[in-house]
Design a protein around this motif. Sequence first.
Motif, short mmCIF file in Angstrom:
data_model
loop_
_atom_site.label_atom_id
_atom_site.label_comp_id
_atom_site.label_asym_id
_atom_site.label_seq_id
_atom_site.Cartn_x
_atom_site.Cartn_y
_atom_site.Cartn_z
N GLN A 244 0.83 -1.20 0.00
CA GLN A 244 0.00 0.00 0.00
C GLN A 244 0.87 1.26 0.00
OE1 GLN A 244 -2.28 1.20 3.55
NE2 GLN A 244 -4.09 1.20 2.24
N ARG A 245 1.94 1.23 0.79
CA ARG A 245 2.84 2.38 0.86
C ARG A 245 3.50 2.64 -0.51
NH1 ARG A 245 5.83 0.58 4.69
NH2 ARG A 245 4.45 1.32 6.33
N PHE A 246 3.93 1.57 -1.17
CA PHE A 246 4.57 1.71 -2.49
C PHE A 246 3.58 2.28 -3.51
CE2 PHE A 246 5.21 -0.02 -6.74
CZ PHE A 246 6.50 0.38 -7.02
N ASN A 247 2.38 1.76 -3.54
CA ASN A 247 1.39 2.21 -4.52
C ASN A 247 0.99 3.66 -4.30
OD1 ASN A 247 1.42 -0.32 -5.75
ND2 ASN A 247 -0.21 -1.12 -4.44
N GLU A 248 0.93 4.07 -3.04
CA GLU A 248 0.61 5.47 -2.74
C GLU A 248 1.74 6.39 -3.18
OE1 GLU A 248 -2.33 4.85 1.14
OE2 GLU A 248 -0.22 5.42 1.42
N SER A 249 2.97 5.92 -3.04
CA SER A 249 4.10 6.75 -3.48
C SER A 249 4.09 6.90 -4.99
CB SER A 249 5.43 6.13 -3.02
OG SER A 249 5.72 4.94 -3.72
N MET A 250 3.67 5.88 -5.72
CA MET A 250 3.58 5.96 -7.17
C MET A 250 2.46 6.91 -7.60
SD MET A 250 5.79 4.28 -8.96
CE MET A 250 4.96 4.02 -10.52
N ASP A 347 -9.34 13.05 4.25
CA ASP A 347 -9.56 13.56 2.90
C ASP A 347 -8.52 12.95 1.98
OD1 ASP A 347 -10.57 14.98 0.79
OD2 ASP A 347 -10.22 16.97 1.65
N LYS A 348 -8.67 13.18 0.70
CA LYS A 348 -7.67 12.77 -0.27
C LYS A 348 -6.48 13.72 -0.16
CE LYS A 348 -6.74 12.30 -5.19
NZ LYS A 348 -7.27 12.48 -6.57
N ILE A 349 -5.29 13.15 -0.05
CA ILE A 349 -4.07 13.94 0.10
C ILE A 349 -3.24 13.81 -1.17
CG2 ILE A 349 -2.06 14.40 1.53
CD1 ILE A 349 -4.72 14.55 3.05
N VAL A 350 -2.87 14.93 -1.74
CA VAL A 350 -1.95 14.96 -2.87
C VAL A 350 -0.68 15.64 -2.39
CG1 VAL A 350 -1.52 15.78 -5.20
CG2 VAL A 350 -3.83 15.04 -4.55
N ASP A 351 0.41 14.90 -2.38
CA ASP A 351 1.68 15.44 -1.86
C ASP A 351 2.38 16.23 -2.96
OD1 ASP A 351 3.95 16.04 -0.51
OD2 ASP A 351 4.36 14.02 0.18
N GLU A 352 2.10 17.52 -3.00
CA GLU A 352 2.66 18.37 -4.04
C GLU A 352 4.17 18.52 -3.91
OE1 GLU A 352 1.15 19.22 -6.59
OE2 GLU A 352 -0.95 18.96 -6.06
N GLY A 380 10.01 12.19 -9.90
CA GLY A 380 9.68 10.80 -10.22
C GLY A 380 8.63 10.74 -11.31
N PHE A 381 8.44 9.57 -11.90
CA PHE A 381 7.43 9.38 -12.94
C PHE A 381 6.23 8.69 -12.29
CE2 PHE A 381 11.11 10.35 -15.30
CZ PHE A 381 10.69 10.85 -16.53
N TYR A 382 5.34 9.49 -11.75
CA TYR A 382 4.23 9.00 -10.95
C TYR A 382 2.94 8.96 -11.77
CZ TYR A 382 4.10 14.11 -10.49
OH TYR A 382 4.12 15.46 -10.75
N LEU A 383 2.04 8.09 -11.37
CA LEU A 383 0.75 7.95 -12.05
C LEU A 383 -0.23 7.30 -11.10
CD1 LEU A 383 -1.14 7.80 -14.56
CD2 LEU A 383 -0.06 5.60 -15.10
N ASN A 384 -1.37 7.96 -10.88
CA ASN A 384 -2.43 7.37 -10.07
C ASN A 384 -3.25 6.48 -11.00
OD1 ASN A 384 -4.65 6.74 -8.43
ND2 ASN A 384 -4.45 8.67 -7.31
#
Length: 728
Positions: A244-250, A347-352, A380-384
């Motif tokens: 879960q931690r890895f997927n949230e970081s992505m 709430d939904k958190i987006v780490d800007e 990083g190359f992130y994607l939700n």
Amino acid sequence: MDIKSFQEMLKKLFLALFIAAAVACSANPRVKLDEGSGALRPNAKQEIITKDLVALLEKAHYKKVPFDDSLSSVVFDLYLKNLDQGKNYFLQSDIDSFEPYRKVLLNDLKNGDLSAMFHVYNVYRKRFNEQLKYAISQIDKKYDFTKEESFVYDREKLAWFKTEAEAQESWRKRIKYDLLNLKLSSTGKEGEETKNKKTLKERYQNLLSQENTSNNYDAFQIMMNAFTGAIDPHTNYFTPEDAQRFNESMARSFEGIGAQLMMDNEVVKVMRIVPGGPAFRDKTLKQDDRIIAVAQGDGEFVDVVGWRLGNVVSKIKGPKGTTVRLKVIPAGQELTSAPKIISLVRDKIVDEEQSAKKEVKEVKGADGKTYKIGVIKVPGFYLNFKEMQAGNPDYKSTTRDVRRILDTLKQEKVDAVLMDLRANGGGSLIEAVELTGLFIKSGPVVQVRDPNNRVEINNDEDESISWEGPLGVLIDRFSASASEIFAAAIQDYGRGIIIGTQSYGKGTVQSAVAMDQFISRADRLLLSARDKTNEASNVDESMPQGAPKFGQINFTTFKFYRINGSSTQHKGVTPDIEFPMIYAADKFGESSEKAALPWDQIKSSSYNPYADLSAIKPALIKKHNERMKTSTEYKYLLDDIEAFNKREGETSVSLQETKLKKEREDQDAKNRDRVNARRQLKGLPAIAKGQALPRMDNDFIEDESLDIMADFIELKPAVHNQVAASAK
């Protein structure tokens, strides 16, 4: 390759995979699992995961490594290294007793038998506890800091301790070194020696406490990564919590209160408040506050002092719109103080702060003109992926963020764009392709080869270009994977100038797959039956909401190649304009990994370069070299490389106070001279001895890259016209 095609390729690969029927996991007759009430033991779920994970990687991993005695030996050595890399805990007698497992360990794992690995882990915990308790008992003794002796802090290349006495002698020196460090940083006032000893006791006791809260999933994580790491350095197993931690970081987003937490002496402490989140908006929870209890909505509080960090985090996080209450001891107050109660709506958190950002810099060119350069830092190359699949129009991704930034930079009328990919370890392959598409009209971006040697080309299909002007890409040794795909494509197309040092050299693609889909029905029935018997095992971890029940495997499924046919594996991307490399290639990067795949090449894809930059590269390099001849900062960089290489070769430190003090004073003087030289160039007063050195926000590599971009603009405007013409 678009997202749908990529998923289809992965699906076809997995359809060919046969997961063997479940077999009973018999205990290893060489090992007795009953090692005392405090011993960790595997549970049925872990045994089943192990068996099916081995079967999966044996059949579907890109690297067709034989699962034989040789690989078993590598797993054995890597497991011991992962547990005790510094050789601070195990004795040689322990290692000798483990030796019978070397050639049979992999076969045990094939059968889901973890008894040998858990036995080794329990011996490690026993030694860890013994050495820390011994260290704590020795802190109050008198130490002679005038005696000439040294402490070997890097024992990796040394032999294991032959005797308990040898281990204790090493720990005696470690205690002396830690106390000497504290003494040298003290003011010399009365009572500080007692205070330093108290500080060191608390430090060691905290280490002991953290190890004693570890559970069988912590052990299992290390075991599985010893197995996966023996196959390939980028294949990893994640427990449900870590998955879960890895997927949230992505995704760069999660649902919760927006606070990063850490452990501090068995109490969870707030390390950082994430801007924009519920805690940030509420302003009641502060950095360094300690959380001692958690309640869901109007429910009862649960005391969390002494809990594992991951379990506390899972209690605090939760679905958007739900309420969590916290009992908090404010920063600076004693734990016996009355706690305050904070109620927050998740709430939904987006780490800007971990998202792409821009900054506009001005630089004067050789022609006297001032140019505006837009610098885009991409961490990083992130994607939700989850929200993208759900059709959320505001899903988070690197490409979407950079496209918005480019629109802003065009409004600010910048003359060039510099993409800063330093320390960007990569991420989503899809994002690497789409980000490249912002700078080219259309065409191939990267070639992908599967385990059956079939090659597919991932194309940018979008003919629009977000930025047609001068482009630079800044990379370093820690720019990897997706960063290398992007930089290589920009270089092969002649779309921009690559600046920096040779990149990491990771030319493989990993697929993140929930293990749940590979656990057979027979295995699930077996697990259910064994659960009913209440098999002896340590407490299972609390399951984070939405996490895969059986964890997640990120394993190498494809290898990627540049559009010119060359792999970036091992070799990475070589910049057009290079800086000296601080980190040696044989110690940092893919070429330092023993289990890494080799470099090779395939047929080039068909593509049309946007421009030929070969004619102006020599002129850019010449101008760069001329500046470096008189650059003080460049000299500092060379000094840093020399000092770094010297430190890399050192393994010990003096325990004689006067000698160590002089070494540090000499280093402080050198640092002060450097800071003052920089301040003099800016017309600032010098910092006197004894004054705290201010932080110098100095990024010489970026500054010189901006000068290179100014040269690029001046030298060949026709090149940029050619790029613009290609876009039409």
